[in-house]
Design a protein around this motif. Sequence first.
Motif, PDB file in Angstrom:
ATOM      1  N   ALA A 142       0.739  -1.234   0.094  1.00 24.97           N
ATOM      2  CA  ALA A 142      -0.008  -0.047  -0.037  1.00 24.97           C
ATOM      3  C   ALA A 142       0.882   1.253   0.207  1.00 24.97           C
ATOM      4  N   SER A 143       1.897   1.224   0.740  1.00 24.28           N
ATOM      5  CA  SER A 143       2.974   2.561   0.789  1.00 24.28           C
ATOM      6  C   SER A 143       3.554   2.556  -0.627  1.00 24.28           C
ATOM      7  N   LYS A 146       1.383   4.269  -3.117  1.00 22.15           N
ATOM      8  CA  LYS A 146       1.296   5.864  -2.900  1.00 22.15           C
ATOM      9  C   LYS A 146       2.409   6.611  -3.215  1.00 22.15           C
TER      10      LYS A 146
END
Length: 164
Positions: A142-143, A146
């Motif tokens: 997820a990081s 982003k």
Amino acid sequence: MAIEAKWTEPRYELVHEWLGDSPNKAEVLRGWCDLLERRTAGAIVERDLGMLPYQMIHRAASACDEAGVIPGCWLVYQVFEAAENSLVDCLADLRDLGRVLGPDSSLGIAVTECNVDPSDALSGLRTRWQEGARQLTRSVRASLAKGKLLSVSIDRVHHVATGG
């Protein structure tokens, strides 16, 4: 160019420890020596490698695998956020490897000191890891989705052997 990147992992076992009594590992080591000898003027004696990390010999041998095809090869260790002793150990090990290979070796050897500038996301992941969390795969993905987790810069390059 064969690259070994070191950040958080400890030094690997020394060749003599890794070998144990394993005939298979002895054959593997001899194979690595055969590859290294493509870049040296003489034979390499396995026992001369005994006090070096086995992974360093493996990585160096992989750099020499294309000796007939590529005229110049390099073994480069990238050391990230090195604690002073790990950088010193790495440089000492690579200098010892250079001595075993000899002055006429055509394998270049270098160490790059790299600085890591973590994002807030990476800092948070590291904190969670230090607190004992281990199931971080989804959080890492997820990081990454982003944006970048870190920036890396090379602060200094140490030429251990220039490779003739």
